[in-house]
Design a protein around this motif. Structure first.
Motif, PDB file in Angstrom:
ATOM      1  N   ASP A  72       0.765  -1.210   0.045  1.00  0.00           N
ATOM      2  CA  ASP A  72       0.050   0.168  -0.007  1.00  0.00           C
ATOM      3  C   ASP A  72       0.982   1.230  -0.041  1.00  0.00           C
ATOM      4  N   ILE A  73       1.922   1.150   0.592  1.00  0.00           N
ATOM      5  CA  ILE A  73       2.987   2.419   0.747  1.00  0.00           C
ATOM      6  C   ILE A  73       3.701   2.682  -0.416  1.00  0.00           C
ATOM      7  N   LEU A  74       4.020   1.643  -1.310  1.00  0.00           N
ATOM      8  CA  LEU A  74       4.761   1.760  -2.511  1.00  0.00           C
ATOM      9  C   LEU A  74       3.823   1.805  -3.893  1.00  0.00           C
ATOM     10  N   THR A  75       2.461   1.578  -3.685  1.00  0.00           N
ATOM     11  CA  THR A  75       1.729   1.728  -4.800  1.00  0.00           C
ATOM     12  C   THR A  75       0.946   3.243  -4.860  1.00  0.00           C
ATOM     13  N   ALA A  76       0.346   3.177  -5.899  1.00  0.00           N
ATOM     14  CA  ALA A  76      -0.441   4.433  -6.237  1.00  0.00           C
ATOM     15  C   ALA A  76      -1.816   4.634  -5.264  1.00  0.00           C
ATOM     16  N   PRO A  77      -2.172   6.055  -5.073  1.00  0.00           N
ATOM     17  CA  PRO A  77      -3.149   6.090  -3.860  1.00  0.00           C
ATOM     18  C   PRO A  77      -4.594   5.445  -4.597  1.00  0.00           C
ATOM     19  N   SER A  78      -4.556   5.331  -6.101  1.00  0.00           N
ATOM     20  CA  SER A  78      -5.698   4.867  -6.661  1.00  0.00           C
ATOM     21  C   SER A  78      -5.950   3.481  -6.717  1.00  0.00           C
ATOM     22  N   GLN A  79      -4.819   2.756  -6.084  1.00  0.00           N
ATOM     23  CA  GLN A  79      -4.812   1.241  -6.096  1.00  0.00           C
ATOM     24  C   GLN A  79      -5.337   0.766  -4.589  1.00  0.00           C
ATOM     25  N   THR A 105      15.291  -1.240  10.666  1.00  0.00           N
ATOM     26  CA  THR A 105      14.487  -1.992  10.861  1.00  0.00           C
ATOM     27  C   THR A 105      14.382  -3.111   9.697  1.00  0.00           C
ATOM     28  N   TYR A 106      14.103  -4.362   9.858  1.00  0.00           N
ATOM     29  CA  TYR A 106      14.054  -5.191   8.869  1.00  0.00           C
ATOM     30  C   TYR A 106      12.626  -5.019   8.060  1.00  0.00           C
ATOM     31  N   MET A 107      12.353  -5.408   6.815  1.00  0.00           N
ATOM     32  CA  MET A 107      11.342  -5.459   5.974  1.00  0.00           C
ATOM     33  C   MET A 107      10.303  -5.944   6.621  1.00  0.00           C
ATOM     34  N   ASN A 108      10.385  -7.115   7.700  1.00  0.00           N
ATOM     35  CA  ASN A 108       9.355  -7.718   8.217  1.00  0.00           C
ATOM     36  C   ASN A 108       9.075  -7.306   9.553  1.00  0.00           C
ATOM     37  N   SER A 109       8.470  -5.710   9.342  1.00  0.00           N
ATOM     38  CA  SER A 109       8.078  -5.072  10.326  1.00  0.00           C
ATOM     39  C   SER A 109       6.855  -4.299  10.099  1.00  0.00           C
ATOM     40  N   SER A 110       5.868  -3.893  11.181  1.00  0.00           N
ATOM     41  CA  SER A 110       4.725  -3.112  10.764  1.00  0.00           C
ATOM     42  C   SER A 110       5.213  -1.754  10.124  1.00  0.00           C
ATOM     43  N   ALA A 111       4.238  -1.068   9.489  1.00  0.00           N
ATOM     44  CA  ALA A 111       4.292   0.165   8.785  1.00  0.00           C
ATOM     45  C   ALA A 111       4.897   1.287   9.831  1.00  0.00           C
ATOM     46  N   ASP A 112       4.067   1.053  11.027  1.00  0.00           N
ATOM     47  CA  ASP A 112       4.520   2.234  11.829  1.00  0.00           C
ATOM     48  C   ASP A 112       6.111   2.236  12.406  1.00  0.00           C
ATOM     49  N   ILE A 113       6.683   1.009  12.505  1.00  0.00           N
ATOM     50  CA  ILE A 113       7.977   0.673  12.770  1.00  0.00           C
ATOM     51  C   ILE A 113       8.950   1.355  11.771  1.00  0.00           C
ATOM     52  N   LYS A 114       8.580   1.033  10.537  1.00  0.00           N
ATOM     53  CA  LYS A 114       9.134   1.654   9.425  1.00  0.00           C
ATOM     54  C   LYS A 114       9.057   3.380   9.404  1.00  0.00           C
ATOM     55  N   ALA A 115       7.910   3.647   9.789  1.00  0.00           N
ATOM     56  CA  ALA A 115       7.785   5.201   9.930  1.00  0.00           C
ATOM     57  C   ALA A 115       8.525   5.563  11.060  1.00  0.00           C
ATOM     58  N   PHE A 116       8.790   4.959  12.186  1.00  0.00           N
ATOM     59  CA  PHE A 116       9.682   5.451  13.374  1.00  0.00           C
ATOM     60  C   PHE A 116      11.144   5.563  12.816  1.00  0.00           C
ATOM     61  N   CYS A 117      11.716   4.593  12.191  1.00  0.00           N
ATOM     62  CA  CYS A 117      12.972   4.770  11.355  1.00  0.00           C
ATOM     63  C   CYS A 117      12.914   5.804  10.366  1.00  0.00           C
ATOM     64  N   GLY A 118      11.951   6.266   9.787  1.00  0.00           N
ATOM     65  CA  GLY A 118      12.032   7.218   8.876  1.00  0.00           C
ATOM     66  C   GLY A 118      12.037   8.508   9.373  1.00  0.00           C
ATOM     67  N   ARG A 119      11.127   8.699  10.715  1.00  0.00           N
ATOM     68  CA  ARG A 119      11.507   9.898  11.455  1.00  0.00           C
ATOM     69  C   ARG A 119      12.853  10.026  12.211  1.00  0.00           C
ATOM     70  N   ASN A 120      13.470   9.006  12.550  1.00  0.00           N
ATOM     71  CA  ASN A 120      14.542   9.256  13.429  1.00  0.00           C
ATOM     72  C   ASN A 120      15.992   8.726  12.520  1.00  0.00           C
ATOM     73  N   GLY A 121      15.989   9.067  11.363  1.00  0.00           N
ATOM     74  CA  GLY A 121      17.228   8.865  10.581  1.00  0.00           C
ATOM     75  C   GLY A 121      17.639   7.624  10.250  1.00  0.00           C
ATOM     76  N   GLY A 122      16.477   6.818  10.238  1.00  0.00           N
ATOM     77  CA  GLY A 122      16.779   5.193  10.106  1.00  0.00           C
ATOM     78  C   GLY A 122      16.677   4.773   8.704  1.00  0.00           C
ATOM     79  N   ILE A 149      -6.100  -3.050   2.850  1.00  0.00           N
ATOM     80  CA  ILE A 149      -5.209  -2.559   3.607  1.00  0.00           C
ATOM     81  C   ILE A 149      -4.906  -1.137   3.627  1.00  0.00           C
ATOM     82  N   VAL A 150      -5.194  -0.223   4.193  1.00  0.00           N
ATOM     83  CA  VAL A 150      -4.632   1.208   4.153  1.00  0.00           C
ATOM     84  C   VAL A 150      -3.908   1.501   5.290  1.00  0.00           C
ATOM     85  N   VAL A 151      -2.710   2.153   4.833  1.00  0.00           N
ATOM     86  CA  VAL A 151      -1.757   2.883   5.876  1.00  0.00           C
ATOM     87  C   VAL A 151      -2.157   4.298   5.568  1.00  0.00           C
ATOM     88  N   ASP A 152      -2.332   5.008   7.006  1.00  0.00           N
ATOM     89  CA  ASP A 152      -2.504   6.455   7.205  1.00  0.00           C
ATOM     90  C   ASP A 152      -1.617   7.282   6.579  1.00  0.00           C
TER      91      ASP A 152
END
Length: 398
Positions: A103-110, A152-169, A371-374
């Protein structure tokens, strides 16, 4: 299928308390679906045509894989979905974190559909956002937070990936974890003068992939790796232990790969001196040290494809894939590296009845289990994913 005489415990009848999970197997898979369901799945897919794109993870059962347009591992499938912008519906036959990544990597219309919302991942569930934020605060209290880069390993939730994105990871896969760690260690000022940037890494959520990569590929000492236990006060670590560590490993693991044990490797080698032990880096460090080859699921597949006829292999990864490889390569002997035969219970929740239900609803104009990630989480997670995509060198297959 096997020339190796291991005392395999009957499915659902045995218990192996030495395994990391230490629970009984749930039993064999249900019997193959009746021909009516197969026909219904085929008819629904044909009715949807190019509007639907079905992704099948390697660990899925055969009755589902047969309807996949592409097969692969989590990140490969998410990228494949992003490469099909004309498909209205992405049906992901995998687990929840994989559908989130799609969902993160595809277009909003998909629209991304997971046929069974109960198809989760025990490893991903071992790192909750609140727990990770508490650990991050504890690292600030210990005076080391400014030196820590979260990976974070790919095998993690979207909010953990987002935590890494916010904190230079950054996000990593099992194929490029070493490149991701090299990047992470280079992010901080070189306070030590050792070319490693003086950085520390918080590695989420799989301790085994983090440890195996750090020690065996990066040359980091085993005693420089500590384990943060989110169920213990302060992670079960002192401030001094945190300051001395270079790798802070989250106490998480894969419930399938954590089962494989070094004593089975020893038994196999004693019985068949020429056997090749091939394992995934999510296996325990002690198992990886005894293996001949270690690599991602794609690496395992390619290794077996290239192997000489007549060779004998014991593979430490999910059983559906091992069985599929054995069936596809009858000129080789391929066995499962475990006494107690278990499938990934959550991955196997995606069965043909759920797939038929999802596809037939799409034909009828109803999108189920979307599945929709905010947007905020998606934006931060995409930062960490893009950092991975920008890493030099290796391809980013899982």
């Amino acid at each position: 299928m096997s020339l190796v005489d291991l005392p395999l415990l009957p499915l659902g009848k045995g218990r192996d308390l030495d395994a990391e999970r230490g629970v009984e197997c749930p039993g064999d898979l249900p019997a193959a679906s009746d021909p009516d369901l197969v026909a219904r799945a085929r008819a629904a897919k044909e009715a949807l045509g190019d509007r639907v794109f079905v992704l099948g993870h390697h660990y899925q059962r055969d009755e589902v894989i047969q309807f996949a347009d592409v097969t692969g591992d989590s990140f490969k499938l998410a990228r494949d979905a992003a490469a099909r912008p004309d498909a209205e519906f992405i049906v992901f036959c995998g687990v929840h974190f994989m559908a989130e990544s799609a969902d993160i990597l595809t277009a909003p219309s998909q629209q991304v559909v997971l046929p069974d919302l109960a198809a989760g991942c025990s490893m991903a569930d071992m790192a909750r956002l609140r727990q990770v934020e508490d650990a991050w605060d504890a690292m600030a209290d210990a005076g080391i937070q400014d030196s820590v880069v979260p990976v974070t390993y790919m095998n993690s939730s979207a909010d953990i990936k987002a935590f890494c994105g916010r904190n230079g990871g950054v996000v990593c896969t099992s194929s490029n974890a070493d490149v991701a760690l090299e990047w992470a260690f280079a992010q901080k000022p070189d306070a030590q003068g050792d070319g490693q940037g003086g950085a520390k890494v918080l590695f989420l959520p799989d301790q085994h992939l983090g440890r195996n990569t750090a020690v065996l590929q990066m040359g980091i000492a085993l005693d420089e790796c500590v384990v943060w236990d989110p169920l213990q006060p302060g992670g079960g670590l002192t401030a001094e232990e945190l300051r001395d560590a270079r790798m802070i490993l989250w106490k998480g693991h894969c419930s399938v790969h954590g089962r494989f044990s070094e004593d089975v490797v020893d038994e196999l080698r004693a019985q068949h001196p020429g056997i090749n032990i091939l394992v995934h880096p999510e296996c325990k460090h002690e198992v990886v040290l005894k293996a001949d080859l270690v690599g991602s699921t794609e690496f395992i597949i390619k290794t077996i494809e290239a192997a000489e006829p007549g060779t004998v292999w014991a593979i430490g990864t999910e059983l559906n894939l091992v069985k599929r490889l054995a069936d596809a390569h009858p000129d080789k002997t391929i066995v499962f590296l475990d006494r107690n035969v278990c499938y990934c219970s959550t991955m196997n929740r995606i069965d043909l009845p759920h797939l038929v239900w999802a596809l037939e609803n799409l034909v009828a104009g109803t999108v189920v289990n979307q599945i929709v990630v905010d947007p905020e989480t998606e934006a931060d997670a995409l930062v960490a994913l893009q950092r991975m995509l920008d890493l030099p060198g290796k391809s980013h297959r899982d």
